[in-house]
Design a protein around this motif. Structure first.
Motif, short mmCIF file in Angstrom:
data_model
loop_
_atom_site.label_atom_id
_atom_site.label_comp_id
_atom_site.label_asym_id
_atom_site.label_seq_id
_atom_site.Cartn_x
_atom_site.Cartn_y
_atom_site.Cartn_z
N HIS A 25 -8.33 1.80 -4.21
CA HIS A 25 -6.87 1.59 -4.11
C HIS A 25 -6.63 0.33 -3.62
N GLY A 26 -5.31 -0.09 -3.99
CA GLY A 26 -4.75 -1.21 -3.52
C GLY A 26 -4.19 -0.94 -2.04
N PRO A 27 -3.56 -1.85 -1.44
CA PRO A 27 -3.13 -1.56 0.07
C PRO A 27 -2.22 -0.82 0.30
N VAL A 28 -2.16 0.00 1.33
CA VAL A 28 -1.12 0.92 1.84
C VAL A 28 -0.55 0.46 2.89
N PRO A 29 0.51 -0.46 2.94
CA PRO A 29 1.25 -0.98 4.09
C PRO A 29 1.93 0.13 5.02
N ALA A 30 2.23 0.88 4.89
CA ALA A 30 2.82 2.06 5.94
C ALA A 30 1.56 2.55 6.86
N LEU A 31 0.42 2.44 6.12
CA LEU A 31 -0.64 2.86 7.07
C LEU A 31 -1.52 1.92 7.66
N LYS A 32 -1.27 0.72 7.19
CA LYS A 32 -1.87 -0.61 7.36
C LYS A 32 -3.18 -0.69 6.99
N TRP A 33 -3.41 -0.12 5.75
CA TRP A 33 -4.57 -0.06 5.17
C TRP A 33 -4.90 -1.02 4.23
N PRO A 34 -5.89 -1.96 4.32
CA PRO A 34 -6.11 -2.83 3.26
C PRO A 34 -6.61 -2.20 1.76
N ALA A 35 -6.62 -2.81 0.86
CA ALA A 35 -7.14 -2.36 -0.51
C ALA A 35 -8.72 -1.84 -0.12
N SER A 36 -9.17 -0.71 -0.49
CA SER A 36 -10.44 -0.58 -0.30
C SER A 36 -11.00 0.75 -1.27
N THR A 37 -12.00 1.23 -1.22
CA THR A 37 -12.36 2.41 -1.91
C THR A 37 -12.84 3.50 -0.83
N MET A 38 -12.26 4.69 -1.14
CA MET A 38 -12.49 5.91 -0.14
C MET A 38 -12.40 6.96 -1.04
N ASP A 39 -12.91 8.13 -0.44
CA ASP A 39 -12.92 9.39 -0.78
C ASP A 39 -11.55 10.15 -0.48
N PHE A 40 -11.06 11.01 -1.37
CA PHE A 40 -9.76 11.75 -1.14
C PHE A 40 -10.16 13.19 -1.46
N GLN A 41 -9.83 14.29 -0.68
CA GLN A 41 -9.94 15.42 -0.86
C GLN A 41 -8.85 16.05 -1.97
N ALA A 42 -9.44 16.82 -3.02
CA ALA A 42 -8.34 17.38 -3.88
C ALA A 42 -8.82 18.66 -4.33
N ARG A 43 -7.93 19.39 -4.88
CA ARG A 43 -8.19 20.59 -5.81
C ARG A 43 -8.83 20.54 -7.00
#
Length: 119
Positions: free
Chosen positions: A69-87
């Motif tokens: 994913h791209g950056p998430v400024p509200a969380l101060k996250w840089p662009a990265s690859t991460m796992d998300f929990q989903a149904r």
């Protein structure tokens, strides 16, 4: 004896707001994915965050999607690859390589998909 009655009355009057406060807490919806014992889409984080990215991996059995994913400024996250929990139903029809827009909530290093849409 009068002191005992005053003490008991004080406890009864002061204890009521605590009980009322617990009644105001919303109950989690039934049948949702769990992260640390709580529903995946009802995490502590508010508000829901948004990002765009590309699906790198899908694990329907464990309810995980790996997204670059791209950056998430509200969380101060840089662009990265991460796992998300989903149904499981959120991941149906998606494939590795799909460009997606996600809405998610996060708690620490864990994140749960609220919605995921193919672009």
């Amino acid at each position: 004896m009068k002191t005992l009655h005053c003490f008991t009355l004080s406890l009864l009057l002061l204890g009521q707001p605590v009980v009322a406060e617990d009644l105001l807490k919303p109950a989690p919806p039934a049948g949702t994915a769990q992260i640390d014992g709580g529903p995946a889409t009802e995490m502590v984080s508010e508000p829901v965050m948004r990002a765009t990215g590309t699906i790198e991996a899908l694990d329907l059995q464990r309810g995980l999607v790996s997204i670059a994913h791209g950056p998430v400024p509200a969380l101060k996250w840089p662009a990265s690859t991460m796992d998300f929990q989903a149904r499981r139903e959120q991941l149906e029809g998606l494939s590795v390589g799909d460009a997606v827009q996600i809405s998610f909530q996060s708690e620490g290093e864990q994140a749960a998909i609220v919605s995921i849409d193919k672009q």
